[in-house]
Design a protein around this motif. Structure first.
Motif, PDB file in Angstrom:
ATOM      1  N   PHE B  41      -2.828   9.464   4.364  1.00  0.00           N
ATOM      2  CA  PHE B  41      -2.028   9.530   5.591  1.00  0.00           C
ATOM      3  C   PHE B  41      -0.741   8.741   5.419  1.00  0.00           C
ATOM      4  O   PHE B  41      -0.725   7.679   4.783  1.00  0.00           O
ATOM      5  CB  PHE B  41      -2.780   8.890   6.752  1.00  0.00           C
ATOM      6  CG  PHE B  41      -3.930   9.690   7.293  1.00  0.00           C
ATOM      7  CD1 PHE B  41      -3.709  10.833   8.051  1.00  0.00           C
ATOM      8  CD2 PHE B  41      -5.244   9.276   7.088  1.00  0.00           C
ATOM      9  CE1 PHE B  41      -4.768  11.548   8.588  1.00  0.00           C
ATOM     10  CE2 PHE B  41      -6.309   9.987   7.621  1.00  0.00           C
ATOM     11  CZ  PHE B  41      -6.072  11.130   8.366  1.00  0.00           C
ATOM     12  N   THR B  42       0.292   9.224   6.056  1.00  0.00           N
ATOM     13  CA  THR B  42       1.477   8.396   6.240  1.00  0.00           C
ATOM     14  C   THR B  42       2.083   8.755   7.586  1.00  0.00           C
ATOM     15  O   THR B  42       1.773   9.798   8.163  1.00  0.00           O
ATOM     16  CB  THR B  42       2.495   8.576   5.095  1.00  0.00           C
ATOM     17  OG1 THR B  42       3.376   7.449   5.083  1.00  0.00           O
ATOM     18  CG2 THR B  42       3.298   9.849   5.243  1.00  0.00           C
ATOM     19  N   THR B  89       0.395   9.629  -5.737  1.00  0.00           N
ATOM     20  CA  THR B  89       1.444   8.940  -4.976  1.00  0.00           C
ATOM     21  C   THR B  89       2.118   7.813  -5.749  1.00  0.00           C
ATOM     22  O   THR B  89       3.155   7.320  -5.323  1.00  0.00           O
ATOM     23  CB  THR B  89       0.853   8.312  -3.700  1.00  0.00           C
ATOM     24  OG1 THR B  89      -0.073   7.289  -4.092  1.00  0.00           O
ATOM     25  CG2 THR B  89       0.145   9.347  -2.856  1.00  0.00           C
ATOM     26  N   GLY B  90       1.523   7.363  -6.836  1.00  0.00           N
ATOM     27  CA  GLY B  90       2.068   6.228  -7.552  1.00  0.00           C
ATOM     28  C   GLY B  90       1.749   4.887  -6.925  1.00  0.00           C
ATOM     29  O   GLY B  90       2.015   3.848  -7.525  1.00  0.00           O
ATOM     30  N   VAL B  91       1.169   4.886  -5.720  1.00  0.00           N
ATOM     31  CA  VAL B  91       0.896   3.600  -5.082  1.00  0.00           C
ATOM     32  C   VAL B  91      -0.492   3.095  -5.454  1.00  0.00           C
ATOM     33  O   VAL B  91      -1.400   3.869  -5.768  1.00  0.00           O
ATOM     34  CB  VAL B  91       1.030   3.678  -3.540  1.00  0.00           C
ATOM     35  CG1 VAL B  91       2.423   4.114  -3.149  1.00  0.00           C
ATOM     36  CG2 VAL B  91      -0.021   4.602  -2.954  1.00  0.00           C
ATOM     37  N   ASN B 123       2.545   3.576   3.203  1.00  0.00           N
ATOM     38  CA  ASN B 123       3.899   3.514   3.723  1.00  0.00           C
ATOM     39  C   ASN B 123       4.727   4.529   2.943  1.00  0.00           C
ATOM     40  O   ASN B 123       4.859   4.420   1.728  1.00  0.00           O
ATOM     41  CB  ASN B 123       4.426   2.092   3.538  1.00  0.00           C
ATOM     42  CG  ASN B 123       5.914   1.998   3.746  1.00  0.00           C
ATOM     43  OD1 ASN B 123       6.519   2.878   4.359  1.00  0.00           O
ATOM     44  ND2 ASN B 123       6.500   0.935   3.242  1.00  0.00           N
ATOM     45  N   SER B 124       5.254   5.506   3.647  1.00  0.00           N
ATOM     46  CA  SER B 124       5.921   6.611   2.939  1.00  0.00           C
ATOM     47  C   SER B 124       7.068   6.119   2.061  1.00  0.00           C
ATOM     48  O   SER B 124       7.391   6.727   1.055  1.00  0.00           O
ATOM     49  CB  SER B 124       6.443   7.635   3.946  1.00  0.00           C
ATOM     50  OG  SER B 124       7.351   7.022   4.839  1.00  0.00           O
ATOM     51  N   LEU B 174       3.539   0.536   7.462  1.00  0.00           N
ATOM     52  CA  LEU B 174       4.858  -0.077   7.612  1.00  0.00           C
ATOM     53  C   LEU B 174       5.233  -0.900   6.383  1.00  0.00           C
ATOM     54  O   LEU B 174       4.368  -1.361   5.646  1.00  0.00           O
ATOM     55  CB  LEU B 174       4.845  -0.978   8.851  1.00  0.00           C
ATOM     56  CG  LEU B 174       4.672  -0.246  10.175  1.00  0.00           C
ATOM     57  CD1 LEU B 174       4.401  -1.213  11.304  1.00  0.00           C
ATOM     58  CD2 LEU B 174       5.901   0.612  10.468  1.00  0.00           C
ATOM     59  N   PRO B 175       6.521  -1.110   6.194  1.00  0.00           N
ATOM     60  CA  PRO B 175       6.958  -1.984   5.108  1.00  0.00           C
ATOM     61  C   PRO B 175       6.665  -3.445   5.435  1.00  0.00           C
ATOM     62  O   PRO B 175       6.140  -3.757   6.512  1.00  0.00           O
ATOM     63  CB  PRO B 175       8.466  -1.717   5.026  1.00  0.00           C
ATOM     64  CG  PRO B 175       8.844  -1.194   6.361  1.00  0.00           C
ATOM     65  CD  PRO B 175       7.643  -0.490   6.898  1.00  0.00           C
TER      66      PRO B 175
END
Lengths: 241, 241
Positions: B41-42, B89-91, B123-124, B174-175
């Motif tokens: 989700f984002t 996603t790389g995250v 966080n997108s 959120l960031p």
DNA sequence: CCAATAGTGTCTGTAAGACATTATCAC
DNA sequence: GTGATAATGTCTTACAGACACTATTGG
């Protein structure tokens, strides 16, 4: 990260393959074994109990374990859990819900075994234990359990409390008709604390959870209490405590 | 229901020989394939989004599906989910939690496949989509999905709402620093409704969820809002709404 | 000074929690 | 009438929810 299982910090060393895994035939991958394990709860004599079986072979021979079994290739997970429950207790139509899936690579010394855990809430009066090694144990004084079953049982108790707090699941522990004292005893046993009788009853009535049967309990040597029946489906979402 | 007499708990005849653990080797049972599927989700542009991949082969070729993959024999379920998430996603360090395990016998036409689903909150701004077929889709307007993935995604949205209502999970969207309006937008997007600004902020402050950074957002053509940072761990249990 | 969004406090109603007395039955 | 448990109502406090105006910046 995830709640019950302790997460392993294994860095994802994995060959980043541009192909999505879905493009492959699943049959070509190594496959783990998959089991269901069931945490069968009951409330009896003001005690919260869990059904355990004694293992009769390696590994953990002689130790207590949660009842479980392998999943048949043509049955659903829910059906497998119902089957295990029925084999151990004889009961069929009870509250049964998937809890969590545990799959640490080394949780079973025999081979890779992933277990889908379920918890069930049964009325002890309806249970007919088979003649195998299954017996009830207090959830507040469990013996050491085989595999990672201690952690699974502890997690199940947390979820059970959540269920009783936010749904009508408590009725599953009671027979068709019951007194409000019976119901309060279920709550006090599961939460291991006492509640104020007037506030508890006010809440139950305000939420319209029970219906007066018109009957009273007999053969008691004091004022006979009214008998009620559940006025909601088991498991309906209602904030109770 | 299958025959209760054939118990799967522990295969019967046992020679008490500690040296032959193979006696009860679970490997003797037929084994299903096991996958993880992730609902990522984002929140972006006041929309709740889910990451989907386009299938490039049978079955469901050309349809959208949740990102997933087979579980390696030596990795935990959590690790497999982290791996899939990182591939798409790389995250790496994000909120990730097991959702539910789906195992209807016919959910995959190829063979018996049981999938352990996970949901992730990212966080997108931190996502770097690979060059494969993964793209974001509004959770409120999903295309038809392959397998039983539509039902899985719907269930994930329910659980996501629960998470935001009762834990601090919203910070995951959120960031590091954000405004209270940003935070409220996350809630309004996920719940698809509006909330009163004063009551929302009162609640956030009463629960001590955020800490003033002393900084303000710049380059806005109106009164610059304060920047806050989270004052609780992501996922802590706090009743918010 | 206009447009745009940030930021703030009070009042009211409802629900949670503390608390003590009377009622009814068996013996 | 004694012992045992059932049954019931009020008061206080805390929180949820409705609601409207002033502040600060860029253009």
């Amino acid at each position: 990260m995830s709640d019950p299982s302790e997460s392993r910090e294994t860095p994802p060393e994995h060959t980043t393959d541009e192909e999505t895994p879905e493009t492959y035939d699943p049959a070509q991958f190594d496959r783990p074994s998959v089991t269901v394990d069931t945490i069968i709860f009951t409330v009896e004599n003001d005690d919260l109990k869990i059904l355990l079986v004694e293992r009769d072979s390696w590994p953990y021979e002689g130790e207590w374990a949660l009842p479980g079994g392998f999943i048949d290739m043509d049955e659903s997970l829910d059906t497998a859990a119902e089957r295990v429950l029925e084999e151990k207790t004889g009961v069929t139509d009870v509250y049964l819900e998937q809890l969590y899936t545990f799959g640490e690579p080394d949780r079973d010394p025999r081979t890779r075994v992933i277990t889908v855990s379920y918890f069930a809430l049964v009325n002890s009066g309806e249970v007919a234990l088979g003649d195998d090694q299954a017996t009830w144990h207090s959830a507040y004084d469990l013996p050491d359990l085989a595999f990672d079953h201690t952690g699974i049982a502890e997690y199940a108790i947390k979820r059970l409390r959540w269920k009783l707090e936010y749904t009508t699941a408590a009725f599953s522990f009671l027979p068709e008709t019951f007194t409000l004292t019976d119901l309060q005893n279920v709550y006090e046993t599961v939460f291991d604390q006492t509640f104020d009788k007037r506030n508890f009853r006010k809440k139950i009535h305000d939420l319209d959870l029970v219906e007066d049967t018109g009957e009273k309990k007999t053969d008691v040597s004091h004022r006979p209490p009214k008998l009620y029946r559940a006025n909601k489906e088991v498991g309906e979402i209602v904030e109770i405590l």
